[in-house]
Enzyme design. Structure first.
Site, PDB file in Angstrom:
ATOM      1  N   ASN A   1      95.241 -20.162 -12.636  1.00  0.00           N
ATOM      2  CA  ASN A   1      96.277 -19.140 -12.579  1.00  0.00           C
ATOM      3  C   ASN A   1      97.308 -19.511 -11.524  1.00  0.00           C
ATOM      4  O   ASN A   1      96.966 -20.064 -10.482  1.00  0.00           O
ATOM      5  CB  ASN A   1      95.681 -17.782 -12.216  1.00  0.00           C
ATOM      6  CG  ASN A   1      94.951 -17.131 -13.365  1.00  0.00           C
ATOM      7  OD1 ASN A   1      95.129 -17.492 -14.524  1.00  0.00           O
ATOM      8  ND2 ASN A   1      94.112 -16.166 -13.052  1.00  0.00           N
TER       9      ASN A   1
ATOM     10  N   ARG B   1      91.816 -18.448 -19.164  1.00  0.00           N
ATOM     11  CA  ARG B   1      91.320 -19.699 -18.566  1.00  0.00           C
ATOM     12  C   ARG B   1      89.962 -20.092 -19.137  1.00  0.00           C
ATOM     13  O   ARG B   1      89.733 -21.264 -19.455  1.00  0.00           O
ATOM     14  CB  ARG B   1      91.222 -19.583 -17.045  1.00  0.00           C
ATOM     15  CG  ARG B   1      92.579 -19.561 -16.356  1.00  0.00           C
ATOM     16  CD  ARG B   1      92.421 -19.398 -14.857  1.00  0.00           C
ATOM     17  NE  ARG B   1      91.727 -18.142 -14.587  1.00  0.00           N
ATOM     18  CZ  ARG B   1      91.034 -17.889 -13.484  1.00  0.00           C
ATOM     19  NH1 ARG B   1      90.914 -18.789 -12.539  1.00  0.00           N
ATOM     20  NH2 ARG B   1      90.452 -16.722 -13.317  1.00  0.00           N
TER      21      ARG B   1
END
EC number: 3.6.1.7
Length: 91
Positions: A36, A18
């Site tokens: 996520n 990320r």
């Protein structure tokens, strides 16, 4: 402007995926978000001009995280995606 939703599968959680995605987005000027998912995948919303989006998608498919490995990317256009001023990591 292209407005896309992506679901990225593979080794994409617990490897800095990320944050590396945000770094790539910031470098290219892509706005949107990354988060996520409970199933182990990562969801991305992205807004950028078409030529920049092509580069962004290629970098995502190649995994921006050295420890990550992307096995599949589902990409869907979403013309209703709201524009944002930056790219953010959603916790």
């Amino acid at each position: 402007m292209e407005k896309l939703r992506m679901n990225v599968q593979g080794r994409v959680q617990g490897v800095g995926f990320r944050y590396m995605t945000k770094m790539v987005a910031d470098q290219l000027g892509v706005t949107g978000s990354v988060r996520n998912e409970d199933d182990g995948s990562v969801s991305i919303t992205a807004i950028a001009p078409e030529d920049i989006m092509e580069t962004f998608i290629k970098k995502i498919k190649d995994s921006p995280s050295p420890a990550g490995r992307v096995t599949y990317v589902d990409i869907q256009e979403d013309p209703l995606l709201e524009e944002t001023e930056q790219f953010k990591v959603i916790q």
